[in-house]
Write an enzyme that holds these catalytic residues in place. Structure first.
Site, PDB file in Angstrom:
ATOM      1  CG  HIS A  43      -0.227   0.057   2.540  1.00  0.00           C
ATOM      2  ND1 HIS A  43       0.389  -1.049   3.089  1.00  0.00           N
ATOM      3  CD2 HIS A  43      -0.018   1.076   3.421  1.00  0.00           C
ATOM      4  CE1 HIS A  43       0.934  -0.721   4.245  1.00  0.00           C
ATOM      5  NE2 HIS A  43       0.711   0.562   4.472  1.00  0.00           N
ATOM      6  CG  ASP A  69       1.363   4.919   4.935  1.00  0.00           C
ATOM      7  OD1 ASP A  69       0.990   3.758   5.144  1.00  0.00           O
ATOM      8  OD2 ASP A  69       2.472   5.360   5.294  1.00  0.00           O
ATOM      9  CG  HIS A 124       4.972   0.880   3.287  1.00  0.00           C
ATOM     10  ND1 HIS A 124       4.410   2.064   2.877  1.00  0.00           N
ATOM     11  CD2 HIS A 124       4.380   0.592   4.468  1.00  0.00           C
ATOM     12  CE1 HIS A 124       3.537   2.481   3.762  1.00  0.00           C
ATOM     13  NE2 HIS A 124       3.491   1.595   4.747  1.00  0.00           N
ATOM     14  NE  ARG A 164       1.996   5.493  10.163  1.00  0.00           N
ATOM     15  CZ  ARG A 164       1.905   5.371   8.855  1.00  0.00           C
ATOM     16  NH1 ARG A 164       2.238   4.247   8.263  1.00  0.00           N
ATOM     17  NH2 ARG A 164       1.429   6.341   8.120  1.00  0.00           N
TER      18      ARG A 164
END
Ligand code: SIN
Length: 279
Positions: free
Chosen positions: A99, A101, A252, A274
């Site tokens: 994907h 993000d 990623h 994250r």
């Protein structure tokens, strides 16, 4: 700038950055080298870092303003940081399909900074794929078709995200909403001007003006094309590793390879912190 070294990670994408302590403010010349490498290599890896939430926020802010993650609640006192957790008996990783993000938003984020808190000695790697190369290596015919159409990106129901992640603070019961957005398949990078392919197999469900069957055929082909080995690198995490990626030209995936957990046994726990860099 003594000691700073930038080593390409694969021919296509990624660089390891050595000789920098991210817990401290970065000098302008160090920052300029890091930022240049970020634009050039798309994802940067740092090892052996020790970052408090405050230090991760401060480093991440060098890349832009941070934003909260739509479906996951942030840490107490640090709403812009989320914890990505896979418990030892869970198989599915958060981010387990290729994907870009949050392409279900009109303006997907600029990037992310991921810090490894707890990772196994082997397993749970993350793969990255260079979408500049993916676009450039398409045929002229396919490029011409893709310039005419848009992809429809759909977050799915927030409950879909909550399903597998017991250790995470999912927002499904706090008003997280399903979102969709249409995007062209090619986009120019706002800083480099270079064109890249925008697909996001986790979210892009169909192509406007095409049937489901036609969409599936083309999207399937683009997904395979974009993730061929020569466009990728694979990062093996250690506790204290940090990855910073450019979401404007990169896909990623968090590899789903906890085979012990898949078999119903005790696998490994994986915890990452994250920060999301806003659009
Ligand atoms: C993500 O897609 O944000 C998670 C990637 C990872 O955990 O490796």
């Amino acid at each position: 700038m003594t000691g700073l070294e930038i080593r390409p990670y694969s021919t296509a994408v990624g660089a390891e950055v050595l000789g920098v302590d991210l817990s401290r403010p970065l000098d302008d010349d160090v920052w300029s080298a890091i930022h240049g490498a970020f634009l050039d290599r798309l994802v940067l890896f740092f090892r052996d870092q020790t970052l408090t939430p405050r230090q991760q926020v401060d480093f991440s802010r060098r890349f832009g303003e941070l934003e909260e993650y739509p479906f996951v609640r942030g840490l107490d006192g640090y709403p812009e940081l989320i914890e990505i957790v896979k418990e030892a008996d869970e198989f599915v990783n958060f981010g387990h399909d290729w994907h870009v993000d949050m392409t279900f938003r009109e303006r997907p984020p600029t990037g992310a900074v991921l810090y490894a808190v707890e990772v196994p000695p082997v397993g749970g790697d993350t793969l990255f794929a260079n979408m500049y190369l993916a676009w450039e290596m398409l045929s002229d015919g396919m490029k011409a078709v893709l310039r005419q159409v848009a992809g429809v990106h759909d977050s799915g129901e927030p409950s879909r995200h909550a399903r597998n992640f017991r250790g995470m603070r999912m927002r499904e019961r706090e008003g997280g909403e399903r979102r969709t957005a249409a995007h062209p398949f090619v986009r120019a990078h706002p800083e480099t001007g270079r064109e890249s392919l925008l697909i996001s197999p986790s979210y892009c469900r169909r192509i406007e003006g095409m049937t489901d069957e036609e969409s599936a055929m083309i999207l399937g082909h683009l997904g395979r094309h974009a993730t061929q080995d020569r466009f990728t690198c694979r990062f093996r995490w250690e506790p204290g590793s940090v990855a910073v990626w450019d979401n404007r030209c990169l896909m990623h995936v968090a590899l789903e390879d906890d085979l012990a957990a898949l078999g119903g046994g005790k696998g490994f726990r994986r915890t990452m912190r994250r920060a999301t860099i806003g659009a």
